[in-house]
Design an enzyme around this catalytic site. Structure first.
Site, PDB file in Angstrom:
ATOM      1  N   LYS A 129       0.823  -1.217   0.000  1.00 62.46           N
ATOM      2  CA  LYS A 129       0.000   0.000   0.000  1.00 62.46           C
ATOM      3  C   LYS A 129       0.861   1.273   0.000  1.00 62.46           C
ATOM      4  CE  LYS A 129      -4.056  -2.163   2.160  1.00 62.46           C
ATOM      5  NZ  LYS A 129      -4.994  -2.123   3.318  1.00 62.46           N
ATOM      6  N   TYR A 149     -12.610  -1.570  -3.454  1.00 66.70           N
ATOM      7  CA  TYR A 149     -13.103  -1.696  -2.083  1.00 66.70           C
ATOM      8  C   TYR A 149     -14.622  -1.519  -1.992  1.00 66.70           C
ATOM      9  CZ  TYR A 149      -8.466  -1.957   0.122  1.00 66.70           C
ATOM     10  OH  TYR A 149      -7.226  -2.363   0.548  1.00 66.70           O
ATOM     11  N   ASN A 177      -2.151   0.238   6.879  1.00 66.75           N
ATOM     12  CA  ASN A 177      -1.623  -1.053   7.336  1.00 66.75           C
ATOM     13  C   ASN A 177      -0.774  -1.780   6.287  1.00 66.75           C
ATOM     14  OD1 ASN A 177      -3.707  -1.770   5.712  1.00 66.75           O
ATOM     15  ND2 ASN A 177      -4.772  -3.049   7.200  1.00 66.75           N
ATOM     16  N   HIS A 184      -2.224  -5.499   1.493  1.00 65.08           N
ATOM     17  CA  HIS A 184      -3.536  -6.104   1.250  1.00 65.08           C
ATOM     18  C   HIS A 184      -3.340  -7.556   0.867  1.00 65.08           C
ATOM     19  CE1 HIS A 184      -7.529  -6.897  -0.399  1.00 65.08           C
ATOM     20  NE2 HIS A 184      -6.910  -7.485  -1.405  1.00 65.08           N
TER      21      HIS A 184
END
Ligand code: GDP
Length: 137
Positions: free
Chosen positions: A9, A49, A112, A115
């Site tokens: 990410k 998403y 975070n 993915h």
């Protein structure tokens, strides 16, 4: 052999952690079958998403995923979907196991660093969303 879809990410790309994360990925037995840098448009992030559209963090998630380039990956090994989820660690790095990618490189539940598809079915859908058939070796 099974394939999964992964993303390094924008937070990790901005922090020059692509190489470190790929090193962990290869050491965990994954073959990199396709890899591409992309700066997602809002439309791509919202489409990818889409299942999270009603969640309170959707806007924040789309902002984050479009803030800079990311690395799209097709990863292959036995049991790739489950093994990649294990190698990444829990969504929230505070809950991720020691040594996992999110524990080592992620800042927060939103930012975070990685993915991974959550099922074989979604891996096929996500790979098709980002990779044309002839870019997968
Ligand atoms: P994953 O499968 O482990 O990536 O987790 P989810 O499918 O539940 O969520 C998808 C992504 O949405 C996560 O990887 C985070 O980037 C983001 N996300 C999940 N929960 C939150 C949250 O509470 N706040 C924010 N800002 N982002 C979140």
């Amino acid at each position: 052999m099974e394939q999964t879809f992964a993303i390094i990410k924008p937070d990790a790309v901005a922090k020059n952690q692509i190489g470190d994360i790929l090193a962990v990925t290869e050491a965990a037995g994954f073959k990199i079958k396709a890899m591409q840098m992309t700066h997602m448009t809002r439309k791509m992030a919202e489409g990818f998403y889409g299942v999270h559209r009603e969640r309170p963090f959707f806007g924040e998630l789309v902002e984050f995923m479009t803030e800079g380039p990311c690395v799209l990956l097709c990863l292959e090994r036995e049991d790739a979907v489950a093994k990649w989820r294990e190698t990444m660690g829990a969504t929230n790095p505070a809950n991720a196991a020691e040594g996992t990618i999110r524990k080592r490189f992620a800042e927060s539940v939103g930012r975070n660093c990685a993915h991974g598809s959550d099922s074989k079915e979604n891996a096929a859908i996500e790979l098709a969303f980002f990779f044309a058939g002839n870019t997968l070796v």
